[in-house]
Design a protein around this motif. Structure first.
Motif, PDB file in Angstrom:
ATOM      1  N   ARG A  38      -0.728  -9.909  -1.949  1.00 44.09           N
ATOM      2  CA  ARG A  38       0.668  -9.494  -1.789  1.00 44.09           C
ATOM      3  C   ARG A  38       1.330  -9.437  -3.166  1.00 44.09           C
ATOM      4  N   VAL A  39       1.902  -8.297  -3.491  1.00 39.98           N
ATOM      5  CA  VAL A  39       2.584  -8.115  -4.774  1.00 39.98           C
ATOM      6  C   VAL A  39       3.998  -7.603  -4.538  1.00 39.98           C
ATOM      7  N   ALA A  40       4.861  -7.849  -5.508  1.00 38.58           N
ATOM      8  CA  ALA A  40       6.245  -7.362  -5.456  1.00 38.58           C
ATOM      9  C   ALA A  40       6.417  -6.288  -6.518  1.00 38.58           C
ATOM     10  N   ARG A  41       6.868  -5.117  -6.091  1.00 33.44           N
ATOM     11  CA  ARG A  41       7.077  -4.001  -7.008  1.00 33.44           C
ATOM     12  C   ARG A  41       8.563  -3.678  -7.087  1.00 33.44           C
ATOM     13  N   GLY A  42       9.014  -3.362  -8.282  1.00 26.85           N
ATOM     14  CA  GLY A  42      10.414  -3.010  -8.468  1.00 26.85           C
ATOM     15  C   GLY A  42      10.889  -3.417  -9.840  1.00 26.85           C
ATOM     16  N   SER A  43      12.016  -2.856 -10.273  1.00 23.51           N
ATOM     17  CA  SER A  43      12.529  -3.110 -11.623  1.00 23.51           C
ATOM     18  C   SER A  43      13.432  -4.329 -11.690  1.00 23.51           C
ATOM     19  N   THR A  44      14.077  -4.705 -10.580  1.00 21.81           N
ATOM     20  CA  THR A  44      14.957  -5.876 -10.559  1.00 21.81           C
ATOM     21  C   THR A  44      14.689  -6.666  -9.293  1.00 21.81           C
ATOM     22  N   ARG A  45      15.226  -7.869  -9.257  1.00 20.95           N
ATOM     23  CA  ARG A  45      15.000  -8.708  -8.078  1.00 20.95           C
ATOM     24  C   ARG A  45      15.746  -8.171  -6.860  1.00 20.95           C
ATOM     25  N   TYR A  46      16.692  -7.234  -7.084  1.00 14.21           N
ATOM     26  CA  TYR A  46      17.446  -6.665  -5.967  1.00 14.21           C
ATOM     27  C   TYR A  46      16.779  -5.410  -5.406  1.00 14.21           C
ATOM     28  N   SER A  47      15.753  -4.923  -6.092  1.00  9.86           N
ATOM     29  CA  SER A  47      15.104  -3.696  -5.622  1.00  9.86           C
ATOM     30  C   SER A  47      13.592  -3.880  -5.519  1.00  9.86           C
ATOM     31  N   LEU A  48      13.186  -5.084  -5.126  1.00 10.19           N
ATOM     32  CA  LEU A  48      11.762  -5.377  -5.009  1.00 10.19           C
ATOM     33  C   LEU A  48      11.207  -4.835  -3.699  1.00 10.19           C
ATOM     34  N   ASP A  49      10.036  -4.274  -3.788  1.00  8.35           N
ATOM     35  CA  ASP A  49       9.335  -3.783  -2.618  1.00  8.35           C
ATOM     36  C   ASP A  49       8.040  -4.587  -2.499  1.00  8.35           C
ATOM     37  N   VAL A  50       7.932  -5.424  -1.472  1.00  7.20           N
ATOM     38  CA  VAL A  50       6.758  -6.272  -1.292  1.00  7.20           C
ATOM     39  C   VAL A  50       5.693  -5.489  -0.533  1.00  7.20           C
ATOM     40  N   VAL A  51       4.515  -5.371  -1.143  1.00  9.97           N
ATOM     41  CA  VAL A  51       3.420  -4.628  -0.523  1.00  9.97           C
ATOM     42  C   VAL A  51       2.158  -5.487  -0.550  1.00  9.97           C
ATOM     43  N   GLU A  52       1.221  -5.132   0.323  1.00 11.83           N
ATOM     44  CA  GLU A  52      -0.061  -5.818   0.345  1.00 11.83           C
ATOM     45  C   GLU A  52      -1.164  -4.846  -0.052  1.00 11.83           C
ATOM     46  N   ILE A  53      -1.998  -5.297  -0.981  1.00 11.53           N
ATOM     47  CA  ILE A  53      -3.108  -4.485  -1.485  1.00 11.53           C
ATOM     48  C   ILE A  53      -4.403  -5.063  -0.931  1.00 11.53           C
ATOM     49  N   ASP A  54      -5.073  -4.286  -0.111  1.00  8.68           N
ATOM     50  CA  ASP A  54      -6.333  -4.705   0.504  1.00  8.68           C
ATOM     51  C   ASP A  54      -7.480  -4.205  -0.371  1.00  8.68           C
ATOM     52  N   THR A  93       0.826  -8.650 -10.657  1.00  9.41           N
ATOM     53  CA  THR A  93       0.463 -10.004 -10.251  1.00  9.41           C
ATOM     54  C   THR A  93       0.855 -10.209  -8.797  1.00  9.41           C
ATOM     55  N   GLY A  94       0.085 -11.027  -8.125  1.00 11.54           N
ATOM     56  CA  GLY A  94       0.359 -11.284  -6.717  1.00 11.54           C
ATOM     57  C   GLY A  94      -0.342 -12.538  -6.247  1.00 11.54           C
ATOM     58  N   VAL A  95      -0.312 -12.754  -4.933  1.00  6.51           N
ATOM     59  CA  VAL A  95      -0.883 -13.956  -4.333  1.00  6.51           C
ATOM     60  C   VAL A  95      -1.845 -13.547  -3.221  1.00  6.51           C
ATOM     61  N   ILE A  96      -3.004 -14.216  -3.171  1.00  7.55           N
ATOM     62  CA  ILE A  96      -3.982 -13.964  -2.115  1.00  7.55           C
ATOM     63  C   ILE A  96      -3.394 -14.419  -0.783  1.00  7.55           C
ATOM     64  N   VAL A  97      -3.394 -13.520   0.215  1.00  7.27           N
ATOM     65  CA  VAL A  97      -2.798 -13.865   1.507  1.00  7.27           C
ATOM     66  C   VAL A  97      -3.790 -13.832   2.666  1.00  7.27           C
ATOM     67  N   ARG A  98      -4.879 -13.078   2.537  1.00  6.76           N
ATOM     68  CA  ARG A  98      -5.869 -13.010   3.616  1.00  6.76           C
ATOM     69  C   ARG A  98      -7.264 -12.756   3.051  1.00  6.76           C
ATOM     70  N   GLN A  99      -8.267 -13.114   3.874  1.00  7.54           N
ATOM     71  CA  GLN A  99      -9.662 -12.969   3.476  1.00  7.54           C
ATOM     72  C   GLN A  99     -10.378 -11.974   4.389  1.00  7.54           C
ATOM     73  N   HIS A 100     -11.511 -11.462   3.907  1.00  8.90           N
ATOM     74  CA  HIS A 100     -12.400 -10.637   4.723  1.00  8.90           C
ATOM     75  C   HIS A 100     -13.735 -11.353   4.859  1.00  8.90           C
TER      76      HIS A 100
END
Length: 343
Positions: free
Chosen positions: A313-329, A296-303
């Motif tokens: 933009r989505v957050a990946r990781g097993s806990t809130r202390y090890s989240l990796d925020v990435v953007e999927i285009d 799950t994520g949030v729309i951040v930009r348009q084409h």
């Protein structure tokens, strides 16, 4: 910012987008900390969705084509104009035209942006926001179709005033012969009496409920007999009605776009729909979605040109202390799809 249902808003959250009254003044300014009273008041006056500031998405811009000053001017002018028509008083075509100049200036400056009709509505301002949205979307479609400035201005005025006949009272009062007419005829009569406007403006209001296959009203004309301006306004009007529940249950933007395409060649013009699909944001910025990857994520930009393939933009990781925020285009990751919009 995140675009959320008002039912999920809590006291202490920060309003991300200004709420306007029916005359264009500010009810609540962006940046205010919401209280329980404010949230309950918003619900009471008919607000269903809000933009809320979120630290994780503080850089997400709604990318509005119209600036706040233009919105205030348009909403205020519609309030003044419709009240004058309702009471049988004079109204100013010059002031309407000046507000349209402001809108077209914003449209021309924002020609690379997609239309995101996410302005916050209340029960009191819904009529004016609808007129503004139809005007904005019609102008963008018209620009995409190569209309020059004078043509765009006539189109935009016709779009802004397309429902002026719904106020029920003609200038100087209605008569028995006019009160029973379809609102498009009443609007035509109101507008054509203003010599400052091209007759095309009046015909745009008259024909915006005609259908490409001849099944529309008030005259049942079809195809090439319907003016291009009316075809454009018809599409813009239909879309805003669908996403805001003005013709039934409200639809999400992507659902409304699918419905619009299903009406191609029957209710709506195919060529107009092609440009409509290039103009509107299927998934507005700030919208929460679930992807085919189950993330799950949030729309951040348009084409521009690929409204159905935004950046998430989505957050990946097993806990809130090890989240990796990435953007999927999605324009680049062609095997990933939006599975659902989370409301």
């Amino acid at each position: 910012m995140k675009y959320v249902n008002v039912e999920s808003v809590e006291a202490g959250e920060i309003l991300g987008k200004t709420v306007y009254s029916s005359n264009g003044t500010v009810l609540l300014s962006a940046g205010v900390e919401l209280t329980v009273f404010m949230v309950n008041t918003l619900k009471r006056i008919g607000v269903t969705t809000l933009y809320i500031q979120d630290e994780a998405f503080k850089d997400v811009d709604t990318e509005d084509i119209l600036d706040d000053a233009t919105k205030r001017a348009i909403i205020n002018e519609m309030s003044v104009t419709l009240e004058a028509v309702r009471s049988g008083k004079e109204w100013s075509p010059k002031k309407v035209a000046l507000s349209i100049d402001k809108l077209l200036n914003d449209v021309l400056n924002g020609r690379e942006l997609l239309v995101q009709l996410t302005d916050i509505r209340t029960q009191d301002n819904a009529q004016y926001v609808h007129a503004m949205n139809v005007c904005l979307l019609s102008s963008v479609i018209g620009l995409n179709m190569g209309l020059n400035y004078n043509q765009l201005k006539d189109l935009a005025i016709g779009a802004l005033l397309h429902d002026i006949g719904k106020v029920g009272e003609l200038e100087g009062g209605s008569t028995a012969s006019t009160s029973s007419l379809h609102h498009t005829w009443r609007g035509f009569e109101v507008i054509k009496n203003k010599r400052e406007f091209s007759l095309l403006v009046a015909h745009t209001a008259l024909q915006h409920h005609e259908h490409d296959d001849g099944s529309g009203v008030p005259r049942g004309i079809k195809g090439k007999d319907i003016h291009l301006f009316a075809k454009i306004v018809s599409a813009a009007n239909k879309y805003d009605n669908l996403i805001n529940g003005l013709s039934g249950s409200s639809m999400l933007p992507h659902e409304a776009c699918e419905k619009m395409m299903a009406l191609s060649g029957t209710e709506l013009d195919r060529e107009v729909l092609i440009e409509f699909n290039k103009s509107v944001s299927v998934y507005p910025n700030g919208t929460s979605v679930r992807l085919s990857t189950k993330e799950t994520g949030v729309i951040v930009r348009q084409h521009r040109g690929l409204p159905g393939r935004p950046v998430i933009r989505v957050a990946r990781g097993s806990t809130r202390y090890s989240l990796d925020v990435v953007e999927i285009d999605l324009a680049k990751q062609t095997t990933v799809f939006i599975e659902a919009v989370l409301t």
